[in-house]
Motif scaffolding. Structure first.
Motif, PDB file in Angstrom:
ATOM      1  N   VAL A  43     -58.191  20.217   9.336  1.00  5.32           N
ATOM      2  CA  VAL A  43     -56.705  19.253   9.848  1.00  5.32           C
ATOM      3  C   VAL A  43     -55.297  19.983  11.038  1.00  5.32           C
ATOM      4  CG1 VAL A  43     -53.685  19.456   9.334  1.00  5.32           C
ATOM      5  CG2 VAL A  43     -56.118  19.306   7.465  1.00  5.32           C
ATOM      6  N   SER A  44     -56.047  21.454  11.689  1.00  5.80           N
ATOM      7  CA  SER A  44     -55.868  21.682  12.697  1.00  5.80           C
ATOM      8  C   SER A  44     -56.260  21.022  13.672  1.00  5.80           C
ATOM      9  CB  SER A  44     -55.568  23.513  12.232  1.00  5.80           C
ATOM     10  OG  SER A  44     -56.916  23.827  12.473  1.00  5.80           O
ATOM     11  N   LEU A  45     -57.881  20.990  13.529  1.00  3.92           N
ATOM     12  CA  LEU A  45     -59.306  20.368  14.421  1.00  3.92           C
ATOM     13  C   LEU A  45     -58.487  19.023  14.488  1.00  3.92           C
ATOM     14  CD1 LEU A  45     -61.770  21.229  15.879  1.00  3.92           C
ATOM     15  CD2 LEU A  45     -63.380  20.350  13.844  1.00  3.92           C
ATOM     16  N   ILE A  46     -58.445  18.455  13.866  1.00  3.41           N
ATOM     17  CA  ILE A  46     -58.426  17.232  13.993  1.00  3.41           C
ATOM     18  C   ILE A  46     -57.044  16.810  14.824  1.00  3.41           C
ATOM     19  CG2 ILE A  46     -58.067  14.976  13.012  1.00  3.41           C
ATOM     20  CD1 ILE A  46     -59.921  15.533  10.372  1.00  3.41           C
ATOM     21  N   VAL A  47     -56.104  17.137  14.337  1.00  7.73           N
ATOM     22  CA  VAL A  47     -54.417  17.283  15.049  1.00  7.73           C
ATOM     23  C   VAL A  47     -54.631  17.465  16.491  1.00  7.73           C
ATOM     24  CG1 VAL A  47     -52.438  17.452  14.680  1.00  7.73           C
ATOM     25  CG2 VAL A  47     -53.517  17.125  12.408  1.00  7.73           C
ATOM     26  N   SER A  48     -55.280  18.634  16.605  1.00  9.21           N
ATOM     27  CA  SER A  48     -54.946  19.423  17.526  1.00  9.21           C
ATOM     28  C   SER A  48     -55.925  18.876  19.108  1.00  9.21           C
ATOM     29  CB  SER A  48     -55.787  20.992  18.083  1.00  9.21           C
ATOM     30  OG  SER A  48     -57.057  20.966  17.246  1.00  9.21           O
ATOM     31  N   VAL A  49     -57.381  18.175  18.009  1.00 12.18           N
ATOM     32  CA  VAL A  49     -58.501  17.324  19.292  1.00 12.18           C
ATOM     33  C   VAL A  49     -57.565  16.281  19.918  1.00 12.18           C
ATOM     34  CG1 VAL A  49     -60.753  16.283  19.265  1.00 12.18           C
ATOM     35  CG2 VAL A  49     -59.908  18.927  18.993  1.00 12.18           C
TER      36      VAL A  49
END
Length: 581
Positions: free
Chosen positions: A107-113
């Motif tokens: 979740v953090s990877l997809i949202v931040s990217v």
């Protein structure tokens, strides 16, 4: 009674422990998300209003403050409790710890990217980009990603189970994002090159702005993929999850993209040659995106097929089967569309461009999917022995037969419905062939696929059944009890069954040969009779007793033994079995 109670208590305690871990990690994940939403909301207000946190949106500000000041400390406290408990090895090997890290990392990877790439793309072609919202979201979730990546790579407290999930998720997400953004950028560039520059009306953006924004997304997705594939080590992971991800994304999705793009390219070329009913600009409109999809999809498919050559044999076989299935689906759909268009032309020989366009669409799908399926499946050189049939091939045949049979059944029901509707309803609603041509084409295509795969399945089932029947008759060990010379008998038994022969000499065949230390010569035809007696025996260990000759042929008795009666033996053993006296 005590043992039963202990077992029940242990099972109940294990279930309670698993439930406790599940609740703990779900609560931690929810608190981390709540704190991130609140903190990103406060940062957005800070960036948008300078030094003022308050604004007219009191509800939004109150929500952000509550999420940050309540959810944040609770998340930190709960994380500290979890982190201290990870000193226990049982907590590190639990599935809950691995699932939590995988979910938070993804979740953090997809949202931040996506937020940071949207921020970078917003500066291209926009007069007043709203940069503060994606910047706040990107910064907060990037910090959460770095935090969870540190926990994932921790030398002691890293998860033991599901530790490959973050690398798999990052690789798949980066590949999908980069590939689709690259298709958009290349498609826009090719569209301008094919159809030429179009005059811009006031208020519209230039063609290069959308291309450049897509390039930003493509570059970001490629970096994410490269980082997880090469730096993190996803390329070296030999896990089933990584194999499944490579087949699903690198083979299946890339194959569909490549074949779909190639089919549209062929369709546009056929229309420009045989169906110019629309203006040329409209005919060529999908060509740029189709070429881009075919190129990018083929590149991704080719790369993962080459890189998959270094992986397991099962992964390579699965990749070939998936490619064959995608190509076969394209070819079968082309056959159905061609039959549909042919029936339409039969009903109305003066059919308009719509029927011609439908026919060209079916031909293009058949021209693209057919050769690829023929090259990968190789129907002209099918397996001729059971040893050449790979394990996953049978599953592939059953799956395709089942899917095509279900499609054929549905098409048959639709045809039946159309028939009764034609007979019972108003005859002015169209001709009979016009009513059933679409489901009939689908029925023929699905029926051909089902019949072909069912025939292959039956043929290979016969081969496997024959091979299993043959292997069931293999004898591993024969204990030969005889007074005759065992050399010729042992050689014949080993040649016929591949069995290892252990010889025991009888002591009731006469004293003179035994005292002289000489074996009796085998009687004429004894070797052939022994081989015939062993034929069809289904046992690993066989006791073969050849009685002494009493003026007639020596009796032969074959006794199959159970596996537990086998005594391990590393070499030939000979001895004397005394007489019953």
């Amino acid at each position: 009674m005590t043992s039963r109670v202990s077992t029940t208590a242990s099972t109940a305690g294990s279930a309670q422990l698993t439930l406790r871990r599940l609740i703990l990690y779900v609560l931690l994940f929810a608190l981390v998300v709540i704190a991130a939403v609140g903190l990103s909301g406060l940062l957005e207000r800070l960036f948008s209003t300078g030094a003022l946190l308050a604004s007219s949106d009191v509800t939004g500000l109150a929500r952000s403050l509550a999420f940050t000041l309540i959810g944040g400390p609770l998340a930190a406290l709960l994380w500290w409790v979890v982190w201290k408990r990870l000193d226990d090895g049982a907590e590190r090997i639990s599935a809950g710890w691995g699932l939590y890290l995988a979910a938070a990392y993804a979740v953090s990877l997809i949202v931040s990217v996506t937020a940071l790439l949207g921020l970078a793309a917003s500066f291209i072609g926009q007069q007043e980009p709203r940069w503060y919202s994606p910047l706040s979201v990107g910064l907060v979730w990037a910090g959460i990603w770095i935090w969870h990546r540190w926990m994932w790579r921790h030398p002691v407290k890293h998860p033991v189970n599901l530790d490959d999930v973050p690398a798999v998720i990052g690789t798949a997400f980066g590949l999908l994002l980069g590939a689709f953004a690259a298709i958009t950028a290349l498609g826009g560039l090719l569209d301008v090159a094919i159809r030429g520059f179009t005059s811009l009306t006031p208020g519209t953006e230039a063609w290069w702005q959308s291309v450049l924004r897509a390039l930003v997304w493509a570059a970001g997705g490629s970096i994410v993929w490269w980082w997880h594939w090469f730096k993190v080590g996803g390329r070296k992971l030999e896990t089933r999850l990584m194999d499944v991800a490579l087949i699903a994304v690198g083979i299946f999705a890339a194959g569909i993209t490549a074949l779909g793009g190639a089919g549209v390219v062929v369709f546009v070329l056929l229309r420009t040659a045989f169906d110019r009913g629309d203006p040329m600009s409209e005919l060529l409109a999908p060509l740029g995106s189709a070429i881009a999809a075919a190129a990018v999809g083929a590149l991704a498919w080719r790369y993962h097929r080459v890189s998959g050559a270094r992986r397991s044999v099962a992964t390579r076989r699965a990749g070939r089967l998936v490619t064959s299935g995608v190509a076969l689906a394209a070819a079968a759909s082309g056959i159905g569309v061609v039959i549909n268009a042919t029936l339409a032309i039969t009903v109305s020989p003066l059919a308009g461009s719509g029927t011609r366009t439908l026919l060209l669409g079916g031909i293009s799908s058949l021209l693209v999917g057919g050769p690829v399926w023929w090259q990968v499946w190789k129907p002209g050189s099918q397996r001729q022995s059971a040893d050449a049939i790979p394990p996953g091939r049978r599953v592939y045949l059953i799956v395709f037969f089942g899917i095509s049979a279900v499609v054929a059944l549905i098409a048959l029901l639709v045809i039946g419905y159309r028939i009764f509707e034609f007979l019972l309803g108003d005859v002015t609603g169209g001709s009979f062939l016009d009513r059933i041509r679409a489901p009939f084409g689908l029925l023929v295509a699905a029926g051909l696929v089902a019949a072909y795969h069912f025939a292959l399945w039956r043929r290979e089932r016969v081969l496997l059944a024959a091979a299993s029947l043959t292997s069931a008759h293999i004898i591993d060990r024969v204990t030969l009890v005889t007074a005759f010379d065992p050399a010729a008998l042992s050689k014949a038994i080993t040649a016929a069954n591949g069995a290892k022969v252990t010889v025991w000499r009888r002591a009731d065949a006469g004293l003179e040969p035994l005292l002289a230390g000489v074996d009796l010569p085998p009687e004429p035809g004894l070797v052939d009779r022994v081989v015939t007696a062993l034929a069809g025996v289904t046992a690993q260990h066989v006791l073969l007793v050849i009685g002494p000759a009493t003026g007639q042929l020596a009796p032969i008795e074959v006794i199959p033994l159970e596996n537990r009666n086998i005594v391990p033996n590393d070499g030939p053993v000979s001895g004397v079995i005394p007489s019953g006296n």
